[in-house]
Design a protein around this motif. Structure first.
Motif, PDB file in Angstrom:
ATOM      1  N   PHE A  89     -40.132  20.180   2.785  1.00 24.72           N
ATOM      2  CA  PHE A  89     -39.264  19.617   3.609  1.00 24.72           C
ATOM      3  C   PHE A  89     -37.799  19.413   3.009  1.00 24.72           C
ATOM      4  N   LEU A  90     -37.827  18.972   1.692  1.00 24.32           N
ATOM      5  CA  LEU A  90     -36.603  18.819   1.204  1.00 24.32           C
ATOM      6  C   LEU A  90     -35.845  20.134   0.961  1.00 24.32           C
ATOM      7  N   PHE A  91     -36.727  21.239   0.324  1.00 23.56           N
ATOM      8  CA  PHE A  91     -36.199  22.449   0.056  1.00 23.56           C
ATOM      9  C   PHE A  91     -35.414  23.144   1.195  1.00 23.56           C
ATOM     10  N   ILE A  92     -36.288  23.052   2.365  1.00 17.94           N
ATOM     11  CA  ILE A  92     -35.780  23.589   3.678  1.00 17.94           C
ATOM     12  C   ILE A  92     -34.508  23.011   4.037  1.00 17.94           C
ATOM     13  N   MET A  93     -34.707  21.668   4.297  1.00 17.56           N
ATOM     14  CA  MET A  93     -33.447  20.904   4.585  1.00 17.56           C
ATOM     15  C   MET A  93     -32.248  20.978   3.736  1.00 17.56           C
ATOM     16  N   GLY A  94     -32.585  21.081   2.354  1.00 15.16           N
ATOM     17  CA  GLY A  94     -31.611  21.364   1.429  1.00 15.16           C
ATOM     18  C   GLY A  94     -30.909  22.310   1.386  1.00 15.16           C
ATOM     19  N   TRP A  95     -31.491  23.478   1.658  1.00 11.09           N
ATOM     20  CA  TRP A  95     -30.701  24.728   1.884  1.00 11.09           C
ATOM     21  C   TRP A  95     -30.098  24.977   2.903  1.00 11.09           C
ATOM     22  N   ILE A  96     -30.540  24.394   4.256  1.00  9.98           N
ATOM     23  CA  ILE A  96     -29.896  24.528   5.454  1.00  9.98           C
ATOM     24  C   ILE A  96     -28.592  23.658   5.489  1.00  9.98           C
ATOM     25  N   SER A  97     -28.567  22.493   4.819  1.00 14.24           N
ATOM     26  CA  SER A  97     -27.460  21.745   4.780  1.00 14.24           C
ATOM     27  C   SER A  97     -26.313  22.239   3.676  1.00 14.24           C
ATOM     28  N   GLY A  98     -27.085  22.830   2.512  1.00 15.47           N
ATOM     29  CA  GLY A  98     -26.380  23.310   1.503  1.00 15.47           C
ATOM     30  C   GLY A  98     -25.618  24.700   1.874  1.00 15.47           C
ATOM     31  N   LEU A  99     -26.187  25.497   2.707  1.00 10.87           N
ATOM     32  CA  LEU A  99     -25.491  26.740   3.265  1.00 10.87           C
ATOM     33  C   LEU A  99     -24.388  26.233   4.286  1.00 10.87           C
ATOM     34  N   GLN A 100     -24.417  25.060   4.914  1.00 14.11           N
ATOM     35  CA  GLN A 100     -23.319  24.533   5.549  1.00 14.11           C
ATOM     36  C   GLN A 100     -22.111  23.868   5.041  1.00 14.11           C
ATOM     37  N   ARG A 101     -22.226  23.803   3.672  1.00  9.38           N
ATOM     38  CA  ARG A 101     -21.092  22.831   2.850  1.00  9.38           C
ATOM     39  C   ARG A 101     -19.849  23.199   3.353  1.00  9.38           C
ATOM     40  N   PHE A 102     -19.109  22.032   3.519  1.00 11.71           N
ATOM     41  CA  PHE A 102     -17.617  22.271   4.003  1.00 11.71           C
ATOM     42  C   PHE A 102     -16.882  21.120   3.406  1.00 11.71           C
ATOM     43  N   GLN A 103     -17.238  19.934   4.032  1.00 13.76           N
ATOM     44  CA  GLN A 103     -16.290  18.615   3.943  1.00 13.76           C
ATOM     45  C   GLN A 103     -15.879  18.460   2.308  1.00 13.76           C
ATOM     46  N   GLU A 104     -16.814  18.288   1.346  1.00 14.45           N
ATOM     47  CA  GLU A 104     -16.480  18.257   0.329  1.00 14.45           C
ATOM     48  C   GLU A 104     -15.531  19.230  -0.551  1.00 14.45           C
ATOM     49  N   VAL A 105     -15.960  20.504  -0.233  1.00 16.06           N
ATOM     50  CA  VAL A 105     -15.132  21.466  -0.870  1.00 16.06           C
ATOM     51  C   VAL A 105     -13.592  21.621  -0.342  1.00 16.06           C
ATOM     52  N   PHE A 106     -13.621  21.033   0.910  1.00 11.98           N
ATOM     53  CA  PHE A 106     -12.333  21.155   1.586  1.00 11.98           C
ATOM     54  C   PHE A 106     -11.647  20.167   1.188  1.00 11.98           C
ATOM     55  N   VAL A 107     -12.021  18.800   0.825  1.00  9.58           N
ATOM     56  CA  VAL A 107     -11.332  17.864   0.095  1.00  9.58           C
ATOM     57  C   VAL A 107     -10.972  18.100  -1.266  1.00  9.58           C
ATOM     58  N   LEU A 108     -11.993  18.821  -1.994  1.00 11.65           N
ATOM     59  CA  LEU A 108     -11.626  18.959  -3.403  1.00 11.65           C
ATOM     60  C   LEU A 108     -11.018  20.412  -3.725  1.00 11.65           C
ATOM     61  N   GLY A 109     -10.922  21.302  -2.978  1.00 13.41           N
ATOM     62  CA  GLY A 109     -10.075  22.621  -3.337  1.00 13.41           C
ATOM     63  C   GLY A 109      -9.149  23.054  -1.942  1.00 13.41           C
ATOM     64  N   GLY A 110      -9.210  22.233  -0.996  1.00 13.95           N
ATOM     65  CA  GLY A 110      -8.625  22.670   0.224  1.00 13.95           C
ATOM     66  C   GLY A 110      -9.381  23.736   0.915  1.00 13.95           C
ATOM     67  N   PRO A 111      -8.914  24.598   2.168  1.00 11.84           N
ATOM     68  CA  PRO A 111      -9.575  25.499   2.873  1.00 11.84           C
ATOM     69  C   PRO A 111      -9.862  26.748   1.885  1.00 11.84           C
ATOM     70  N   GLY A 112      -8.814  26.789   1.027  1.00  6.91           N
ATOM     71  CA  GLY A 112      -8.947  28.167   0.052  1.00  6.91           C
ATOM     72  C   GLY A 112      -9.812  28.013  -1.079  1.00  6.91           C
ATOM     73  N   GLY A 113     -10.460  26.895  -1.139  1.00  4.11           N
ATOM     74  CA  GLY A 113     -11.246  26.462  -2.190  1.00  4.11           C
ATOM     75  C   GLY A 113     -10.794  26.555  -3.617  1.00  4.11           C
ATOM     76  N   SER A 114      -9.395  26.163  -3.922  1.00  5.89           N
ATOM     77  CA  SER A 114      -8.736  26.449  -5.054  1.00  5.89           C
ATOM     78  C   SER A 114      -9.489  25.660  -6.201  1.00  5.89           C
ATOM     79  N   PRO A 115      -9.317  26.241  -7.367  1.00  2.11           N
ATOM     80  CA  PRO A 115      -8.628  27.102  -7.726  1.00  2.11           C
ATOM     81  C   PRO A 115      -9.043  28.757  -7.614  1.00  2.11           C
ATOM     82  N   SER A 116      -8.270  29.507  -6.908  1.00  2.00           N
ATOM     83  CA  SER A 116      -8.622  31.052  -6.791  1.00  2.00           C
ATOM     84  C   SER A 116      -9.939  31.409  -6.265  1.00  2.00           C
ATOM     85  N   ARG A 117     -10.121  30.425  -5.107  1.00  2.00           N
ATOM     86  CA  ARG A 117     -11.377  30.687  -4.225  1.00  2.00           C
ATOM     87  C   ARG A 117     -12.619  30.203  -4.926  1.00  2.00           C
TER      88      ARG A 117
END
Lengths: 441, 303
Positions: free
Chosen positions: B227-255
């Motif tokens: 269960f953890l493996f499957i749910m973790g993968w699904i949410s992991g592949l939808q990751r957005f908010q934290e990388v948006f805060v840390l590196g902006g939409p461009g995923g800085s530095p250098s994508r």
């Protein structure tokens, strides 16, 4: 059957675990307003107190009352949006016809979609209105193409001014025994002085950094300004079909090489927009800030640091022009049901009352010529170079500044700055990928 | 004959009642179903439709598979796919075993059990956006908390988010910190459901604590891990908010931090390329779908 149920179950799981980021806007539009204006920034309807300066700011209720006094029987409403995700928010608001007038820094994108009203017919028909009230360069700077235009037209008029400039710490210059910056510094002068002031401060013994420029979103814009300082141009054209980029020009190469050198004189975390936490404070440890905006002037004055942080002009080309044209204009939504009243608000936004209100209460740089005569401007010496910076920025605005070439250039520049690719490779890839993107549009 | 007729009438009445009852329940479900149709199904199909058009939000031109061609031929897309899988893989690799070990320890102690549960679960109830903003300072190369402690211990420091080669490690650190509490709570629920008789029998047979953990606890945890493996993968592949805060939409530095969802945001709202953004969305859906089906098969998890 079993396979199908597995597939359906997987589909359900994927859909049910999705999520979306949320942003806040202040007050939703009401059905009763005759006119709705969408503003972007930290503006508030109610009176507020600045947490840093302690100064009180009169809320937009005052502007509402004034506009309604001038137009009896009219009800106006303001919607305040945060700067974060403003493009997405504006797009969503326009799609839902949520406002009549929009503060629209990305007017070029919206005009190209035919979502905003051309303003020239209003200007021509209105004998009371004169474009001459605005500071030089601003009206020209906000001209953009509509879907069927052959030349740039007026789809918006300036409301908030913004100049990009260079600011430096006079005290650190004195402590290091370095001559203050010229009023129009060259790239070489800035590099030389930044280099001299990186290291242990001879007076305080503290670690000092020679220079700072904001990384993240502004990296490509800083590079463009350095390139202008070397006499280059970003390219030619304004419409995508006519645009030819010069991201791999010799001047761009010089600029990126300069940037790579400057990275040695900055805090490591500049690339994430960090490392300048003490900038413009009494405990500042950075000598020069390039590509600076004017959002901190009131804070500088509140701390009585105006003499310590003078402002000089951005890097300019041989014609005295350079730096990104920025700020915000107002535009009328195509779907507005009250376009004449919307035009009245745009005229109101250029009035002395409203420009004074924005400046004196909220610290927004005025866009009208008359502002230079106001006491509140004259007593702030730093405003003089800021207003000058507005008039010598590159116009029309970089057409690539809010599209994929900017992101490509940013990523490649960051690659060069962090040593993951060479300057030549970064610029060659930026040029190729950007031109491919334009070709594939 | 009469009896038979009476029986069939009764049967009909029962069927009518059952049908009416079912209809009543569907009536209660109607608002939710309408909500799902309006806010999930319609946007999904609209996004799918849009992926075949060149669209800036208002002007649409049919281009068939053109968007898919451009996306699949773009290095930025594959870079985002790589980043997304990389971060999710290491998040799961670190968080699931660590969470299970910690849950086993918490399960063994008699006192302060609730306090540890709360302590570990607190990060999970913290907004990921707020946590990411704090981590920006925790991972700051010059004055950040982590480098400060590494320095104190005489260990080499890292540029973390300021360098493309180490930025993903910073995101993984945040993701593990945020998700660990959830893993612990789920594992604890399972641990407490394992019959004590199994352990008693094993003890009588002379099994050590470690043997009990290896041969009783771990096999009984299979469903939870899946269960953890499957749910973790699904949410992991939808990751957005934290990388948006840390590196902006461009995923800085250098994508280096740009995930697929961040790329969708960049192309959609950063440049008004809604057709391209929709095509990436459809591709992401297909990637997650295929991956989830594969994971379901691998873990034999019954939904």
């Amino acid at each position: 059957m079993k396979r199908l149920s597995t597939l359906v179950a997987a589909c359900s799981l994927v859909m049910l675990t999705s999520c979306a980021p949320q942003t806040e806007t202040e007050n939703a539009p009401s059905e009763n307003a005759d006119l709705t204006v969408a503003m972007i920034g930290d503006f508030k309807m109610q009176d507020t107190t600045d947490p840093i300066t302690g100064q009180k700011a009169t809320g937009f209720h005052a502007a509402k009352a004034e506009f309604e006094r001038l137009h009896p029987g009219v009800t106006i409403e303001f919607i305040m949006m945060p700067w974060s995700n403003y493009v997405a928010n504006t797009q969503a608001m326009i799609a839902g016809s949520q406002a009549d007038v929009y503060q629209m820094p990305g007017v070029n994108d919206f005009a190209a979609q035919g979502l905003v009203e051309p303003l020239e017919p209003f200007i021509e028909e209105d004998d009371d209105f004169d474009l001459g009230v605005y500071n030089d360069n601003l009206v020209e700077g906000w001209k953009v193409f509509g879907p069927d235009d052959d030349t740039p037209q007026i789809y918006s008029l300036p409301v908030l001014g913004d100049g990009r400039f260079i600011q430096y710490d006079k005290l650190l210059f004195e402590q290091w025994g370095v001559e203050p910056l010229s009023d129009y510094p060259t790239v070489e002068e800035v590099i030389d002085k930044a280099k001299q002031m990186t290291g242990e401060n001879p007076v305080t013994g503290e670690q000092n950094y020679g220079i700072y420029f904001p990384g993240t979103n502004d990296t490509a814009l800083t590079l463009a300004n350095l390139m202008e300082g070397f006499g280059g141009e970003w390219g030619t054209g304004q419409r995508w079909e006519d645009i030819e980029l010069h991201f791999d020009s010799p001047e761009m190469k010089q600029a990126l090489e300069a940037m790579v050198e400057l990275a040695d004189y900055m805090p490591k975390s500049f690339i994430n927009g960090q490392g300048n936490e003490r900038w413009l404070t009494p405990s500042n440890n950075i000598a020069i800030g390039i590509n600076q905006g004017n959002g901190n002037l009131k804070t500088i004055y509140a701390q009585s640091l105006q003499d310590r942080f003078p402002i000089v002009q951005n890097f300019k080309n041989e014609n005295g022009v350079g730096g990104m044209f920025s700020g915000s204009p107002l535009a009328i939504g195509k779907t507005s049901k009250n376009k004449d009243l919307a035009w009245e608000f745009i005229k109101f936004s250029a009035s002395e009352y409203f420009q004074r209100f924005l400046w004196e209460e909220w610290g927004s740089t005025p866009v009208i010529k008359q502002a230079t005569e106001w006491e509140s401007i004259q007593e702030m010496e730093l405003m003089e170079p800021v207003i000058e910076a507005m008039s010598n920025a590159v116009t029309p605005r970089y057409p690539w500044a809010s599209s994929q070439p900017r992101y490509i250039l940013q990523a490649k520049t960051e690659g060069a700055l962090t040593g993951t690719m060479s300057v030549e490779q970064a610029l060659e890839e930026a040029q190729r990928e950007s031109m491919e993107w334009i070709g594939g549009r | 004959m009469k009896a038979k007729m009476g029986e069939s009438v009764q049967l009909q009445t029962r069927r009518n009642k059952a049908a009416k009852s079912t209809l009543t329940w569907y009536l209660f479900l109607l608002p939710t179903l309408l909500g799902i149709a309006c806010f999930i199904l319609y946007p999904v199909f609209e996004s799918f439709r849009l992926s075949f058009y060149r669209s800036n939000g208002t002007i649409e031109t049919w281009i068939g598979l053109g968007n898919y061609q451009r996306v699949l031929g773009s290095s930025a897309f594959w870079n985002a796919v790589y980043n997304t899988f990389y971060i999710a893989f290491f998040q799961l690799l670190l968080a699931i075993p660590a969470g299970f070990v910690l849950a086993s320890m918490i399960n063994r102690i008699k006192r302060f059990q609730s306090m540890f549960k709360v302590l570990f679960f607190l990060p999970n109830v913290t907004s990921i956006v707020a946590a990411a903003m704090i981590f920006m300072f925790v991972l700051q190369p010059e004055v950040g908390l982590i480098n400060h402690f590494l320095d104190l211990l005489g260990l080499p420091t890292s540029p973390w988010l300021s360098d493309p080669s180490t930025s993903k490690a910073g995101v993984i650190l945040l993701a593990v910190w945020h998700w660990l509490g959830f893993v612990i709570i789920i594992c604890l629920a399972n641990l407490q459901a394992i019959s004590p008789e199994l352990y008693e029998a094993a003890e009588i047979d002379g099994a050590s604590s470690l043997q009990q953990w290896l041969f009783i606890t771990i096999p009984n945890m299979a469903g939870t891990f899946a269960f953890l493996f499957i749910m973790g993968w699904i949410s992991g592949l939808q990751r957005f908010q934290e990388v948006f805060v840390l590196g902006g939409p461009g995923g800085s530095p250098s994508r280096s931090m740009q995930t697929v969802v961040a790329l969708i945001y960049e192309r959609g709202f950063g440049g008004f390329e809604f057709g391209i953004a929709s095509a990436i969305t459809v591709l992401l859906f297909l990637i997650i779908l295929a991956f989830t089906v594969l994971n379901l098969k691998l873990t034999r998890l019954k939904l």
